[in-house]
Enzyme design. Structure first.
Site, PDB file in Angstrom:
ATOM      1  N   GLY A  15       1.717   0.943  -5.844  1.00 15.87           N
ATOM      2  CA  GLY A  15       1.757   0.265  -4.553  1.00 15.87           C
ATOM      3  C   GLY A  15       0.841  -0.953  -4.602  1.00 15.87           C
ATOM      4  O   GLY A  15      -0.133  -0.963  -5.366  1.00 15.87           O
TER       5      GLY A  15
ATOM      6  N   GLN B 290      -4.084  -7.855  -1.469  1.00 17.29           N
ATOM      7  CA  GLN B 290      -4.636  -7.622  -2.813  1.00 17.29           C
ATOM      8  C   GLN B 290      -4.285  -8.768  -3.773  1.00 17.29           C
ATOM      9  O   GLN B 290      -4.827  -8.832  -4.876  1.00 17.29           O
ATOM     10  CB  GLN B 290      -4.107  -6.313  -3.397  1.00 17.29           C
ATOM     11  CG  GLN B 290      -4.666  -5.077  -2.708  1.00 17.29           C
ATOM     12  CD  GLN B 290      -4.171  -3.832  -3.417  1.00 17.29           C
ATOM     13  OE1 GLN B 290      -3.089  -3.349  -3.135  1.00 17.29           O
ATOM     14  NE2 GLN B 290      -4.955  -3.334  -4.358  1.00 17.29           N
TER      15      GLN B 290
ATOM     16  N   CYS C  74      -7.311   2.392  -7.026  1.00 11.09           N
ATOM     17  CA  CYS C  74      -6.858   1.152  -6.409  1.00 11.09           C
ATOM     18  C   CYS C  74      -6.935   0.025  -7.428  1.00 11.09           C
ATOM     19  O   CYS C  74      -7.925  -0.083  -8.153  1.00 11.09           O
ATOM     20  CB  CYS C  74      -7.749   0.840  -5.207  1.00 11.09           C
ATOM     21  SG  CYS C  74      -7.265  -0.642  -4.317  1.00 11.09           S
ATOM     22  N   LEU C  75      -5.885  -0.811  -7.478  1.00 11.11           N
ATOM     23  CA  LEU C  75      -5.876  -1.922  -8.439  1.00 11.11           C
ATOM     24  C   LEU C  75      -6.986  -2.933  -8.131  1.00 11.11           C
ATOM     25  O   LEU C  75      -7.340  -3.728  -8.999  1.00 11.11           O
ATOM     26  CB  LEU C  75      -4.508  -2.611  -8.449  1.00 11.11           C
ATOM     27  CG  LEU C  75      -3.336  -1.758  -8.953  1.00 11.11           C
ATOM     28  CD1 LEU C  75      -2.045  -2.565  -8.948  1.00 11.11           C
ATOM     29  CD2 LEU C  75      -3.609  -1.182 -10.335  1.00 11.11           C
TER      30      LEU C  75
ATOM     31  N   HIS D  11      -2.515   4.438   2.201  1.00 15.67           N
ATOM     32  CA  HIS D  11      -3.480   3.643   1.420  1.00 15.67           C
ATOM     33  C   HIS D  11      -3.161   2.149   1.563  1.00 15.67           C
ATOM     34  O   HIS D  11      -4.071   1.329   1.761  1.00 15.67           O
ATOM     35  CB  HIS D  11      -3.402   4.102  -0.051  1.00 15.67           C
ATOM     36  CG  HIS D  11      -4.264   3.328  -1.006  1.00 15.67           C
ATOM     37  ND1 HIS D  11      -5.338   3.891  -1.667  1.00 15.67           N
ATOM     38  CD2 HIS D  11      -4.195   2.038  -1.435  1.00 15.67           C
ATOM     39  CE1 HIS D  11      -5.896   2.965  -2.449  1.00 15.67           C
ATOM     40  NE2 HIS D  11      -5.214   1.842  -2.331  1.00 15.67           N
ATOM     41  N   GLU D  12      -1.881   1.797   1.476  1.00 16.81           N
ATOM     42  CA  GLU D  12      -1.491   0.375   1.547  1.00 16.81           C
ATOM     43  C   GLU D  12      -1.666  -0.193   2.956  1.00 16.81           C
ATOM     44  O   GLU D  12      -2.081  -1.341   3.116  1.00 16.81           O
ATOM     45  CB  GLU D  12      -0.044   0.181   1.069  1.00 16.81           C
ATOM     46  CG  GLU D  12       0.232   0.620  -0.374  1.00 16.81           C
ATOM     47  CD  GLU D  12      -0.758   0.089  -1.390  1.00 16.81           C
ATOM     48  OE1 GLU D  12      -1.285  -1.028  -1.213  1.00 16.81           O
ATOM     49  OE2 GLU D  12      -1.024   0.811  -2.379  1.00 16.81           O
TER      50      GLU D  12
ATOM     51  N   HIS E 261      -5.120  -1.151   3.473  1.00 15.61           N
ATOM     52  CA  HIS E 261      -5.396  -2.485   2.915  1.00 15.61           C
ATOM     53  C   HIS E 261      -5.093  -3.569   3.949  1.00 15.61           C
ATOM     54  O   HIS E 261      -5.881  -4.495   4.144  1.00 15.61           O
ATOM     55  CB  HIS E 261      -4.527  -2.748   1.684  1.00 15.61           C
ATOM     56  CG  HIS E 261      -5.107  -2.255   0.390  1.00 15.61           C
ATOM     57  ND1 HIS E 261      -6.334  -2.660  -0.079  1.00 15.61           N
ATOM     58  CD2 HIS E 261      -4.621  -1.397  -0.543  1.00 15.61           C
ATOM     59  CE1 HIS E 261      -6.571  -2.072  -1.247  1.00 15.61           C
ATOM     60  NE2 HIS E 261      -5.555  -1.287  -1.554  1.00 15.61           N
TER      61      HIS E 261
END
Ligand code: CO
Length: 194
Positions: free
Chosen positions: A45, A50, A92-93, A134-135, A138
């Site tokens: 995701g 991000q 997380c990226l 989670h997204e 963000h």
């Protein structure tokens, strides 16, 4: 400029994204770049902020592989009917290499729009429910490290401080725009499509 995944504590990760009002060819091409970046970094995701874009959208492919799974673009997502509670490890990226246990509702309902403006309604559980939450966090400027319990936060502290040191030294070397420059770019991008 090609998109890049930004890392904590880049200020755009704390930006609360405004709803998208305009979807144009430029945005569709940016979303294509987001998929390429997500696969390159083995993610499942990725939220627009991000990659330093202040738009209320995220992408997902639970298989993390362009040949498998389903690619979804969720525009202006809204959650409802949260049910139950489940705890699982998240990463997380934007905080590569860091993982922690996060408690979230086990089931959610998601309403959003596709990139073509078509309404999407999904009743989700398990990993899909977790990724979507989670997204959306963000898009609200929230990170999984904000949701760690006391023990988890203590364990994550050294890694978080290391990210902060790295960011500060990038700034010192002139490799990172100033707070003002980042804020001005966000305002400019918002004026195009929100
Ligand atoms: Co993330």
């Amino acid at each position: 400029m090609p998109l890049e995944i930004i890392q904590y504590p880049h200020p755009t990760l704390r930006h609360v994204s405004k709803p998208l009002k305009k979807i144009d060819a430029g945005l569709r091409s940016l979303v294509g770049e987001m998929f390429a970046l997500m696969y390159q970094h083995n993610g499942i995701g990725l939220a627009a902020n991000q990659v330093d874009l202040p738009y209320r959208l995220f992408i997902v492919n639970l298989k993390g592989d362009p040949q498998k799974g389903e690619e979804l673009v969720l525009v202006n997502p809204v959650l409802s009917r949260r049910k139950g509670l489940s705890e699982a490890e998240e990463g997380c990226l934007s905080l590569p290499g860091l993982y922690g246990q996060v408690k979230r509702p086990a089931e959610v309902v998601l309403d959003a729009y596709s990139l073509e403006g078509k309404p999407i309604h999904l009743e989700l559980d398990d990993l899909f429910a977790r990724v979507v939450q989670h997204e959306i966090d963000h898009l609200d400027g929230r990170l999984f490290i904000d949701r760690l319990n006391t023990t988890g936060a203590l364990a994550a502290k050294p890694a978080i401080e290391e990210f902060e040191i790295q960011f500060a030294s990038q700034r010192e070397r002139g490799e990172m725009p100033s707070e003002d420059a980042i804020a001005a770019r966000i305002v400019e991008l918002e004026s195009l499509r929100t």
